[in-house]
Design a protein around this motif. Structure first.
Motif, PDB file in Angstrom:
ATOM      1  N   ASP A   9       0.833  -1.205   0.000  1.00 36.61           N
ATOM      2  CA  ASP A   9       0.000   0.000   0.000  1.00 36.61           C
ATOM      3  C   ASP A   9       0.866   1.252   0.000  1.00 36.61           C
ATOM      4  O   ASP A   9       0.606   2.201  -0.737  1.00 36.61           O
ATOM      5  N   ARG A  10       1.908   1.272   0.832  1.00 28.12           N
ATOM      6  CA  ARG A  10       2.808   2.422   0.886  1.00 28.12           C
ATOM      7  C   ARG A  10       3.512   2.601  -0.452  1.00 28.12           C
ATOM      8  O   ARG A  10       3.609   3.712  -0.977  1.00 28.12           O
ATOM      9  N   ALA A  11       3.984   1.486  -1.017  1.00 28.12           N
ATOM     10  CA  ALA A  11       4.671   1.554  -2.302  1.00 28.12           C
ATOM     11  C   ALA A  11       3.739   2.106  -3.373  1.00 28.12           C
ATOM     12  O   ALA A  11       4.131   2.959  -4.173  1.00 28.12           O
ATOM     13  N   TYR A  12       2.494   1.661  -3.379  1.00 29.61           N
ATOM     14  CA  TYR A  12       1.531   2.136  -4.373  1.00 29.61           C
ATOM     15  C   TYR A  12       1.266   3.629  -4.202  1.00 29.61           C
ATOM     16  O   TYR A  12       1.231   4.381  -5.183  1.00 29.61           O
ATOM     17  N   ASP A  13       1.131   4.084  -2.949  1.00 29.06           N
ATOM     18  CA  ASP A  13       0.918   5.510  -2.690  1.00 29.06           C
ATOM     19  C   ASP A  13       2.090   6.347  -3.205  1.00 29.06           C
ATOM     20  O   ASP A  13       1.898   7.384  -3.830  1.00 29.06           O
ATOM     21  N   VAL A  14       3.312   5.883  -2.913  1.00 30.47           N
ATOM     22  CA  VAL A  14       4.499   6.606  -3.370  1.00 30.47           C
ATOM     23  C   VAL A  14       4.542   6.621  -4.890  1.00 30.47           C
ATOM     24  O   VAL A  14       4.827   7.651  -5.509  1.00 30.47           O
ATOM     25  N   LEU A  15       4.236   5.489  -5.512  1.00 33.81           N
ATOM     26  CA  LEU A  15       4.254   5.427  -6.969  1.00 33.81           C
ATOM     27  C   LEU A  15       3.245   6.382  -7.597  1.00 33.81           C
ATOM     28  O   LEU A  15       3.542   7.040  -8.587  1.00 33.81           O
TER      29      LEU A  15
END
Length: 121
Positions: A9-15
């Motif tokens: 989820d964090r990775a997707y938000d950053v992306l």
């Protein structure tokens, strides 16, 4: 399992934030730092691999980057030194794609540009 989901989820938000900010804020910054050969899809692929390599394909797909585009991006980034291979001694025919120091530095420069531009992640 929750840790893996929260990491994804964090990775997707950053992306998503990176995708939205690249055209506006990052192109000139990356160019000035010597990473001007990274296009938007390259940087998103590199970001996904830096943040959550185990979920990188899923994250890249969610951002609308096709498998073919992602594969081309990875091949190009290997040739330019952002990514490399790590041989698996237990399985000689299998190599893992890894992020090189150049790849980490480009990711950190982009992340710094996001934070400096008010897109904190």
């Amino acid at each position: 399992m929750d840790d893996m989901n929260s990491s994804a989820d964090r990775a997707y938000d950053v992306l998503c934030k990176m995708r939205d900010a690249i055209a506006r804020d990052l192109s000139s910054r990356l160019s000035a730092a010597g990473y001007g050969d990274l296009n938007r899809d390259d940087l998103l692929t590199l970001t996904a691999m830096n943040l959550n390599r185990s979920q990188a394909r899923t994250l890249i797909g969610q951002l609308g980057i096709t498998g073919q585009t992602g594969s081309q991006s990875i091949k190009k980034m290997i040739l330019r030194g952002y990514l490399g291979f790590h041989d698996n001694p237990d399985k000689p025919r299998q190599s893992a794609i890894i992020i090189t120091e150049r790849g980490r530095a480009a990711f950190e420069e982009a992340l710094g540009g996001l934070n400096a531009g008010g897109h904190s992640v």
